[in-house]
Enzyme design. Structure first.
Site, PDB file in Angstrom:
ATOM      1  N   TYR A  28       0.834  -1.209   0.000  1.00  0.00           N
ATOM      2  CA  TYR A  28       0.000   0.000   0.000  1.00  0.00           C
ATOM      3  C   TYR A  28       0.872   1.264   0.000  1.00  0.00           C
ATOM      4  O   TYR A  28       0.626   2.211  -0.743  1.00  0.00           O
ATOM      5  CB  TYR A  28      -0.928  -0.010   1.223  1.00  0.00           C
ATOM      6  N   LYS A  52      -3.920  20.790  -3.526  1.00  0.00           N
ATOM      7  CA  LYS A  52      -2.897  19.759  -3.795  1.00  0.00           C
ATOM      8  C   LYS A  52      -3.373  18.874  -4.947  1.00  0.00           C
ATOM      9  O   LYS A  52      -4.462  18.270  -4.842  1.00  0.00           O
ATOM     10  CB  LYS A  52      -2.675  18.918  -2.537  1.00  0.00           C
ATOM     11  N   HIS A  99       0.661  12.792  -6.744  1.00  0.00           N
ATOM     12  CA  HIS A  99       0.200  11.996  -5.604  1.00  0.00           C
ATOM     13  C   HIS A  99       1.171  10.817  -5.417  1.00  0.00           C
ATOM     14  O   HIS A  99       0.774   9.697  -5.085  1.00  0.00           O
ATOM     15  CB  HIS A  99      -1.217  11.477  -5.881  1.00  0.00           C
ATOM     16  N   ARG A 104       0.304   7.817  -7.691  1.00  0.00           N
ATOM     17  CA  ARG A 104      -0.710   6.899  -7.161  1.00  0.00           C
ATOM     18  C   ARG A 104      -2.098   7.142  -7.736  1.00  0.00           C
ATOM     19  O   ARG A 104      -3.039   6.446  -7.407  1.00  0.00           O
ATOM     20  CB  ARG A 104      -0.758   7.026  -5.630  1.00  0.00           C
ATOM     21  N   GLY A 130       8.478  11.638  -5.717  1.00  0.00           N
ATOM     22  CA  GLY A 130       9.772  11.120  -6.165  1.00  0.00           C
ATOM     23  C   GLY A 130      10.985  11.869  -5.660  1.00  0.00           C
ATOM     24  O   GLY A 130      12.101  11.593  -6.111  1.00  0.00           O
TER      25      GLY A 130
HETATM   26  C1  LIG Z   1       0.878   5.661   1.895  1.00  0.00           C
HETATM   27  C2  LIG Z   1       0.487   6.963   1.270  1.00  0.00           C
HETATM   28  C3  LIG Z   1      -0.703   7.555   1.634  1.00  0.00           C
HETATM   29  C4  LIG Z   1      -1.056   8.782   1.074  1.00  0.00           C
HETATM   30  N1  LIG Z   1      -2.205   9.386   1.493  1.00  0.00           N
HETATM   31  C5  LIG Z   1      -2.517  10.611   1.023  1.00  0.00           C
HETATM   32  C6  LIG Z   1      -3.654  11.295   1.521  1.00  0.00           C
HETATM   33  O1  LIG Z   1      -4.376  10.807   2.371  1.00  0.00           O
HETATM   34  N2  LIG Z   1      -3.912  12.525   1.006  1.00  0.00           N
HETATM   35  C7  LIG Z   1      -3.125  13.116   0.049  1.00  0.00           C
HETATM   36  O2  LIG Z   1      -3.410  14.223  -0.375  1.00  0.00           O
HETATM   37  N3  LIG Z   1      -2.044  12.479  -0.424  1.00  0.00           N
HETATM   38  C8  LIG Z   1      -1.716  11.253   0.047  1.00  0.00           C
HETATM   39  N4  LIG Z   1      -0.599  10.636  -0.411  1.00  0.00           N
HETATM   40  C9  LIG Z   1       0.285  11.316  -1.372  1.00  0.00           C
HETATM   41  C10 LIG Z   1       1.336  12.146  -0.628  1.00  0.00           C
HETATM   42  O3  LIG Z   1       0.758  13.239   0.031  1.00  0.00           O
HETATM   43  C11 LIG Z   1       2.412  12.682  -1.582  1.00  0.00           C
HETATM   44  O4  LIG Z   1       1.791  13.411  -2.608  1.00  0.00           O
HETATM   45  C12 LIG Z   1       3.284  11.587  -2.175  1.00  0.00           C
HETATM   46  O5  LIG Z   1       3.551  10.581  -1.227  1.00  0.00           O
HETATM   47  C13 LIG Z   1       4.606  12.179  -2.655  1.00  0.00           C
HETATM   48  O6  LIG Z   1       5.352  11.221  -3.307  1.00  0.00           O
HETATM   49  P1  LIG Z   1       6.591  10.446  -2.642  1.00  0.00           P
HETATM   50  O7  LIG Z   1       5.999   9.453  -1.704  1.00  0.00           O
HETATM   51  O8  LIG Z   1       7.243   9.803  -3.819  1.00  0.00           O
HETATM   52  O9  LIG Z   1       7.471  11.447  -1.949  1.00  0.00           O
HETATM   53  C14 LIG Z   1      -0.221   9.388   0.115  1.00  0.00           C
HETATM   54  C15 LIG Z   1       0.966   8.772  -0.246  1.00  0.00           C
HETATM   55  C16 LIG Z   1       1.335   7.576   0.326  1.00  0.00           C
HETATM   56  C17 LIG Z   1       2.639   6.968  -0.073  1.00  0.00           C
END
Ligand SMILES: Cc1cc2nc3c(=O)[nH]c(=O)nc-3n(C[C@H](O)[C@H](O)[C@H](O)COP(=O)(O)O)c2cc1C
Length: 406
Positions: free
Chosen positions: A50, A279, A303, A306, A335
């Site tokens: 996840y 965002k 994101h 994702r 990243g």
């Molecule tokens: C496990 C996980 C949960 C996340 N949950 C949210 C969330 O609830 N809300 C949101 O805006 N972004 C969420 N994100 C995205 C992060 O805020 C962020 O944009 C992203 O992790 C940045 O990329 P990086 O992990 O490569 O640094 C999530 C990312 C991960 C890895």
């Protein structure tokens, strides 16, 4: 002459602690990516998948990451850099570093008390953090744990529900609201299906075995959470409590997220008294609309790769978005893993940079201490790179310090 100069003593950051000063499990954590390998062993497959996973082919994540290799750094030399500091301001507050930790759901299932761990670690380091709407600790209980923590909402296109949630967030004392707009529907994360992860989590024999074969997590995180505070719930999706973390026939209310529009942004802007951030921006046209709606800042992000696969890399669109952003703060994530990445984004116009997954992995393996160690590793990298680039402050970075090479 040796180039191993004594550690600077200007109080900016204390250089890497000696191995003996760190707990054993953090001694081999020398860079942010090291936390991922350790977390892979520690976490059940469904949770590791996840957190680490991306959408569909993983291209959006890979291009977000590889865009940093499209740029090389151009250092200047023979500049006295002995007064350097990476302290950097955002929304009138001076932080210790030019990076923060973005919202990540599920922190409190990856790490014991994970939502507060993140809030405490970011406040202790004096960098921004952000509580996710998909979190498991009541936002009212997280706010006191960290004054640098913002709140991120996943809001539906239903103004009555939005108003109730905005009132709740303001009442809890948050000063900054982040509205995530790149999740009109959930991304197609096949890895979650393959690994048996869902929200709420449905316990199957396979999942039980996955948890049982990761006893440190099972006892230290899940059992400890259940024993100290009972079943976790999705506390912060709406003004009312959502479903429990484990449930067979319940669903989180993601209804009407696909109706969220600029009209809702206008209404939130009228109602929300604090800083308002959007965002999920990747197009200059949306940055212009955000500015016209009185938004204070935007996150350029995929994101973390994702949501929309093959989405354009945030770093690629950063210069064109910065050019139309006016007074809005421009933040970027997805990243970013190294101090050089942070500095490249800042040189190309970002006002602040955010780093996600590595800190979630750090929280999982070592709680607040590990997150703070990760923050320090990145600060150390930035400090060294500033010296070698020939700058004393982040404000001295310019596009001249980077060159597009492919
Ligand atoms: C496990 C996980 C949960 C996340 N949950 C949210 C969330 O609830 N809300 C949101 O805006 N972004 C969420 N994100 C995205 C992060 O805020 C962020 O944009 C992203 O992790 C940045 O990329 P990086 O992990 O490569 O640094 C999530 C990312 C991960 C890895």
């Amino acid at each position: 002459m040796s180039d191993a100069k004594a550690a600077p003593s200007l109080g900016r950051i204390s250089y890497q602690r000696t191995a003996r000063e760190l707990p054993r499990h953090l001694r081999s954590m020398l860079a942010l990516d090291d936390f991922q390998q350790a977390a892979k062993r520690h976490l059940p497959r469904m949770l590791y998948g996840y957190i680490s996973g991306a959408v569909e082919t993983g291209t959006a994540f890979e291009t977000s990451r590889s865009a940093y290799a499209d740029y090389a750094l151009v250092p200047r030399t023979l500049i006295d850099v002995s007064a350097r500091s990476q302290a950097h301001s955002l929304f009138g507050r001076t932080y210790a570093a030019p990076f923060g930790i973005p919202p990540m759901g599920g922190a409190a299932i990856a790490a014991y008390d994970g939502d507060r761990v993140m809030a405490r670690a970011t406040a202790a380091a004096n960098i921004p953090g952000c509580l996710s709407a998909s979190s498991l600790t009541r936002l009212e209980d997280v706010r006191p744990a960290g004054a640098t923590t913002w709140f991120q909402g996943y809001l539906p296109g239903d103004q009555t529900r939005i108003d109730a949630m905005v009132e709740r967030v303001a009442k809890a004392g948050f000063d900054t609201l982040v509205l995530t707009v790149d999740v009109p529907i959930l991304g197609n994360r096949e890895n979650n299906v393959r690994n048996g992860y869902s929200t709420p989590i449905v316990v199957t024999p396979r999942l039980a075995l996955d948890c049982a074969t990761h006893p440190r997590w099972l006892i230290g995180t899940l059992a400890r959470t259940m024993m100290t505070s009972g079943m976790p719930y999705f506390e912060n999706m709406d003004a009312e409590r959502g479903p429990p973390l484990f449930a067979r026939n319940l669903a989180r209310n993601t209804q009407h997220r696909d109706r969220l529009s600029w009209a809702n942004v206008a209404a939130i802007r009228r109602k929300w008294p604090g800083k308002f951030i959007i965002k999920g921006i990747l197009a200059a046209g949306d940055a212009i609309l955000a500015r016209e709606h009185g938004v204070d800042g935007i996150f350029i992000t995929t994101h973390g790769g994702r949501q929309l696969d093959h989405a354009i890399a945030p770093l690629t669109v950063l210069p064109e978005i910065k050019a139309v952003s006016g007074d809005m703060a421009v933040m970027i994530d997805s990243g970013v893993r190294r101090g050089t990445d942070v500095l490249k984004a800042l040189a190309l116009g970002a006002d602040f940079v955010f780093v996600g997954r590595p800190f979630m992995f750090a929280a999982a393996i070592g709680g607040q201490e590990a997150v703070q160690h990760g923050i320090k590793l990145l600060m150390d990298e930035i400090d060294r790179n500033m010296a070698m680039l020939g700058i004393n402050s982040i404000a001295e970075l310019t596009p001249e310090h980077v060159r597009r090479i492919r």
